[in-house]
Design a protein around this motif. Structure first.
Motif, PDB file in Angstrom:
ATOM      1  N   SER A  38       0.833  -1.208   0.000  1.00 12.37           N
ATOM      2  CA  SER A  38       0.000   0.000   0.000  1.00 12.37           C
ATOM      3  C   SER A  38       0.867   1.257   0.000  1.00 12.37           C
ATOM      4  O   SER A  38       0.495   2.292  -0.574  1.00 12.37           O
ATOM      5  CB  SER A  38      -0.927  -0.005   1.216  1.00 12.37           C
ATOM      6  N   HIS A  39       2.044   1.175   0.636  1.00 14.85           N
ATOM      7  CA  HIS A  39       2.962   2.324   0.667  1.00 14.85           C
ATOM      8  C   HIS A  39       3.450   2.657  -0.737  1.00 14.85           C
ATOM      9  O   HIS A  39       3.394   3.817  -1.171  1.00 14.85           O
ATOM     10  CB  HIS A  39       4.152   2.006   1.577  1.00 14.85           C
ATOM     11  N   LEU A  40       3.898   1.637  -1.482  1.00 11.30           N
ATOM     12  CA  LEU A  40       4.378   1.863  -2.843  1.00 11.30           C
ATOM     13  C   LEU A  40       3.234   2.293  -3.752  1.00 11.30           C
ATOM     14  O   LEU A  40       3.413   3.162  -4.613  1.00 11.30           O
ATOM     15  CB  LEU A  40       5.039   0.596  -3.388  1.00 11.30           C
ATOM     16  N   GLU A  41       2.058   1.721  -3.563  1.00  9.54           N
ATOM     17  CA  GLU A  41       0.904   2.104  -4.381  1.00  9.54           C
ATOM     18  C   GLU A  41       0.581   3.585  -4.209  1.00  9.54           C
ATOM     19  O   GLU A  41       0.215   4.272  -5.169  1.00  9.54           O
ATOM     20  CB  GLU A  41      -0.306   1.252  -3.992  1.00  9.54           C
ATOM     21  N   GLY A  42       0.735   4.087  -2.983  1.00 12.63           N
ATOM     22  CA  GLY A  42       0.477   5.501  -2.730  1.00 12.63           C
ATOM     23  C   GLY A  42       1.508   6.435  -3.344  1.00 12.63           C
ATOM     24  O   GLY A  42       1.273   7.640  -3.453  1.00 12.63           O
ATOM     25  N   LEU A  43       2.659   5.887  -3.781  1.00  9.04           N
ATOM     26  CA  LEU A  43       3.717   6.702  -4.377  1.00  9.04           C
ATOM     27  C   LEU A  43       3.607   6.816  -5.891  1.00  9.04           C
ATOM     28  O   LEU A  43       4.318   7.622  -6.501  1.00  9.04           O
ATOM     29  CB  LEU A  43       5.095   6.119  -4.025  1.00  9.04           C
ATOM     30  N   LEU A  44       2.737   6.025  -6.512  1.00  7.09           N
ATOM     31  CA  LEU A  44       2.712   5.946  -7.977  1.00  7.09           C
ATOM     32  C   LEU A  44       2.196   7.232  -8.623  1.00  7.09           C
ATOM     33  O   LEU A  44       2.773   7.724  -9.599  1.00  7.09           O
ATOM     34  CB  LEU A  44       1.858   4.750  -8.423  1.00  7.09           C
ATOM     35  N   VAL A  45       1.100   7.788  -8.103  1.00  5.00           N
ATOM     36  CA  VAL A  45       0.573   9.037  -8.670  1.00  5.00           C
ATOM     37  C   VAL A  45       1.540  10.206  -8.432  1.00  5.00           C
ATOM     38  O   VAL A  45       1.825  10.967  -9.367  1.00  5.00           O
ATOM     39  CB  VAL A  45      -0.832   9.351  -8.125  1.00  5.00           C
ATOM     40  N   PRO A  46       2.082  10.385  -7.196  1.00  7.45           N
ATOM     41  CA  PRO A  46       3.098  11.443  -7.009  1.00  7.45           C
ATOM     42  C   PRO A  46       4.299  11.291  -7.935  1.00  7.45           C
ATOM     43  O   PRO A  46       4.814  12.284  -8.452  1.00  7.45           O
ATOM     44  CB  PRO A  46       3.507  11.273  -5.543  1.00  7.45           C
ATOM     45  N   MET A  47       4.732  10.062  -8.174  1.00  3.62           N
ATOM     46  CA  MET A  47       5.840   9.833  -9.105  1.00  3.62           C
ATOM     47  C   MET A  47       5.509  10.390 -10.482  1.00  3.62           C
ATOM     48  O   MET A  47       6.342  11.025 -11.132  1.00  3.62           O
ATOM     49  CB  MET A  47       6.110   8.327  -9.201  1.00  3.62           C
ATOM     50  N   CYS A  48       4.264  10.202 -10.928  1.00  4.65           N
ATOM     51  CA  CYS A  48       3.855  10.677 -12.253  1.00  4.65           C
ATOM     52  C   CYS A  48       3.773  12.196 -12.307  1.00  4.65           C
ATOM     53  O   CYS A  48       4.216  12.809 -13.286  1.00  4.65           O
ATOM     54  CB  CYS A  48       2.506  10.069 -12.636  1.00  4.65           C
ATOM     55  N   TYR A  49       3.190  12.841 -11.252  1.00  3.35           N
ATOM     56  CA  TYR A  49       3.079  14.296 -11.373  1.00  3.35           C
ATOM     57  C   TYR A  49       4.414  14.987 -11.208  1.00  3.35           C
ATOM     58  O   TYR A  49       4.638  16.058 -11.779  1.00  3.35           O
ATOM     59  CB  TYR A  49       1.973  14.902 -10.497  1.00  3.35           C
ATOM     60  N   TYR A  50       5.363  14.395 -10.497  1.00  2.49           N
ATOM     61  CA  TYR A  50       6.697  14.986 -10.466  1.00  2.49           C
ATOM     62  C   TYR A  50       7.420  14.782 -11.802  1.00  2.49           C
ATOM     63  O   TYR A  50       8.203  15.637 -12.230  1.00  2.49           O
ATOM     64  CB  TYR A  50       7.515  14.415  -9.310  1.00  2.49           C
ATOM     65  N   ALA A  51       7.155  13.656 -12.461  1.00  3.02           N
ATOM     66  CA  ALA A  51       7.724  13.443 -13.795  1.00  3.02           C
ATOM     67  C   ALA A  51       7.150  14.461 -14.784  1.00  3.02           C
ATOM     68  O   ALA A  51       7.875  15.004 -15.631  1.00  3.02           O
ATOM     69  CB  ALA A  51       7.433  12.018 -14.269  1.00  3.02           C
ATOM     70  N   ILE A  52       5.852  14.761 -14.674  1.00  4.48           N
ATOM     71  CA  ILE A  52       5.208  15.740 -15.565  1.00  4.48           C
ATOM     72  C   ILE A  52       5.815  17.123 -15.369  1.00  4.48           C
ATOM     73  O   ILE A  52       6.169  17.803 -16.340  1.00  4.48           O
ATOM     74  CB  ILE A  52       3.687  15.764 -15.312  1.00  4.48           C
ATOM     75  N   VAL A  53       5.938  17.554 -14.113  1.00  2.00           N
ATOM     76  CA  VAL A  53       6.469  18.900 -13.873  1.00  2.00           C
ATOM     77  C   VAL A  53       7.952  18.966 -14.231  1.00  2.00           C
ATOM     78  O   VAL A  53       8.450  20.018 -14.667  1.00  2.00           O
ATOM     79  CB  VAL A  53       6.208  19.333 -12.412  1.00  2.00           C
ATOM     80  N   ALA A  54       8.682  17.847 -14.116  1.00  2.00           N
ATOM     81  CA  ALA A  54      10.089  17.826 -14.532  1.00  2.00           C
ATOM     82  C   ALA A  54      10.207  17.998 -16.046  1.00  2.00           C
ATOM     83  O   ALA A  54      11.096  18.708 -16.533  1.00  2.00           O
ATOM     84  CB  ALA A  54      10.750  16.519 -14.089  1.00  2.00           C
ATOM     85  N   VAL A  55       9.306  17.365 -16.788  1.00  2.00           N
ATOM     86  CA  VAL A  55       9.296  17.538 -18.250  1.00  2.00           C
ATOM     87  C   VAL A  55       8.995  19.000 -18.595  1.00  2.00           C
ATOM     88  O   VAL A  55       9.632  19.592 -19.484  1.00  2.00           O
ATOM     89  CB  VAL A  55       8.248  16.599 -18.894  1.00  2.00           C
ATOM     90  N   GLY A  56       8.026  19.590 -17.883  1.00  2.82           N
ATOM     91  CA  GLY A  56       7.699  20.999 -18.119  1.00  2.82           C
ATOM     92  C   GLY A  56       8.864  21.919 -17.815  1.00  2.82           C
ATOM     93  O   GLY A  56       9.144  22.862 -18.567  1.00  2.82           O
ATOM     94  N   LEU A  57       9.564  21.662 -16.710  1.00 14.16           N
ATOM     95  CA  LEU A  57      10.715  22.493 -16.357  1.00 14.16           C
ATOM     96  C   LEU A  57      11.851  22.304 -17.347  1.00 14.16           C
ATOM     97  O   LEU A  57      12.562  23.268 -17.675  1.00 14.16           O
ATOM     98  CB  LEU A  57      11.185  22.168 -14.939  1.00 14.16           C
ATOM     99  N   ASN A  58      12.030  21.080 -17.846  1.00 14.83           N
ATOM    100  CA  ASN A  58      13.083  20.835 -18.844  1.00 14.83           C
ATOM    101  C   ASN A  58      12.809  21.586 -20.136  1.00 14.83           C
ATOM    102  O   ASN A  58      13.735  22.010 -20.830  1.00 14.83           O
ATOM    103  CB  ASN A  58      13.215  19.337 -19.120  1.00 14.83           C
TER     104      ASN A  58
END
Length: 355
Positions: A38-58
């Motif tokens: 459940s801990h890892l499952e809760g990290l999946l969506v945050p992982m995606c939105y940080y990847a999105i904002v990293a692409v935007g910043l790049n």
């Protein structure tokens, strides 16, 4: 020659999409089989939105060549505007439609704020954008912490002191409760939606980079004077890239706000350190490398969380990984070896193609 270069770029893009889709399929299978905690499952969506904002910043740092230190502020704008919209229409619209419209609201308002910041700053040379975006992120956070917003039959009510000062009717509803933020936002986001948003972001950014406008933006990054001398509207192209970068950060904020039940404008979520962390993802993934931003954001976000069991050594291991990634990405000798390996692979593919 142009056709070969274009096909190579398309292959690189397809590899990026393939990696994202493959990871999503594997994780979905593991989730269905109950093999993910459940801990890892809760990290999946945050992982995606940080990847999105990293692409935007790049897009801003790597493609445009302008340093921004306030992308957490654009995330905050997207998060609060979209969450407010969802709160208003929570009992009116179905979940899918509500989330889509909230996404549009968050992206549009983040783009508007990006435009307002870009008007005075992007006409100038130097590090002015970094200074202004840094100040913007902190100002927005502090304003939202002091803001009280309510809605009743007479319309919206705003105060910067307390809920009582709103003066609402008995049927009124508090939307933003100062430092307490927004509570009860519908949790419409999930891992599948997050992956779809990440893929859409990748498609938009990759298409921009490979377009005529993208080449103009990169020419401005490489030599502004030369770009001006051939008649390029430098301010226009810089505004285009920066507004798109801010809008992508706003989309990540929408995903963020619809993944938690209580949204607060705290330094933990939208502070200066968050903007620096996103910048670290971009630098370690490779400035200008969109795929690198996605991989770096995913790995470097998950790693500290997965190492929480090693309380004493967690940050030591994380620091070692950062150093190793930095060496692999930026050491001249390793870059040369990597280029040689890529050349050999390309030659091998050509021989197989002609055989």
């Amino acid at each position: 020659m142009k056709d070969k270069k274009f096909s190579f770029l398309k292959k690189k893009e397809n590899v990026t999409y393939g990696i994202v889709i493959a990871v999503w399929i594997i994780l979905e299978i593991l989730l269905k089989a109950g093999m993910v905690s459940s801990h890892l499952e809760g990290l999946l969506v945050p992982m995606c939105y940080y990847a999105i904002v990293a692409v935007g910043l790049n897009l801003c740092v790597g493609i445009l060549g302008e340093l921004s230190l306030g992308h957490a502020g654009f995330m905050c704008i997207g998060a609060f505007f979209s969450a407010t919209f969802s709160q208003i229409f929570k009992d009116v619209l179905p979940g899918g439609v509500r989330f889509f419209l909230a996404l549009v609201v968050g992206v549009v308002f983040a783009a508007i704020f990006g435009f307002l910041i870009g008007i005075p700053v992007l006409r100038l040379n130097g590090d002015y954008l970094a200074i202004v975006t840094l100040a913007f992120g902190e100002i927005i956070k502090n304003i939202l912490n002091a803001l009280y917003l309510g809605l009743d039959s007479k319309g919206f009510h705003v105060s910067l002191t307390s809920v009582l000062e709103l003066g609402m009717e008995p049927d009124g509803k508090t939307l933003i409760n100062g430092a307490m933020g927004i509570t009860g936002t519908p949790r419409d986001a999930n891992f599948t939606i997050a992956v779809i948003m990440l893929i859409i972001t990748l498609v938009i950014v990759q298409n921009l980079i490979n377009s005529r406008d993208g080449r103009a933006i990169m020419s401005i990054r490489d030599n502004r004077i030369a770009a001006e001398s051939i008649g390029l509207n430098v301010t226009k192209y810089k505004m285009q890239a920066f507004i798109m970068s801010a809008a992508i950060a706003g989309a990540a904020g929408v995903l963020f706000s619809h993944n938690i039940s209580t949204l607060q404008a705290t330094s933990q979520y939208f502070g200066y350190n968050v903007s620096i962390m996103i910048l670290v993802y971009v630098v370690l993934g490779g400035i200008g490398s969109i795929r690198g931003s996605v991989i770096a954001a995913a790995v470097l976000y998950l790693l500290p969380e997965l190492l929480r069991g090693l309380n004493k050594y967690r940050m030591l291991i994380y620091s070692i990984v950062l150093i190793v990634v930095m060496i692999i990405n930026w050491a001249p000798a390793i870059i040369e070896k990597r280029q040689e390996l890529m050349m050999k692979l390309r030659k091998g593919n050509r021989k197989n193609g002609t055989a």
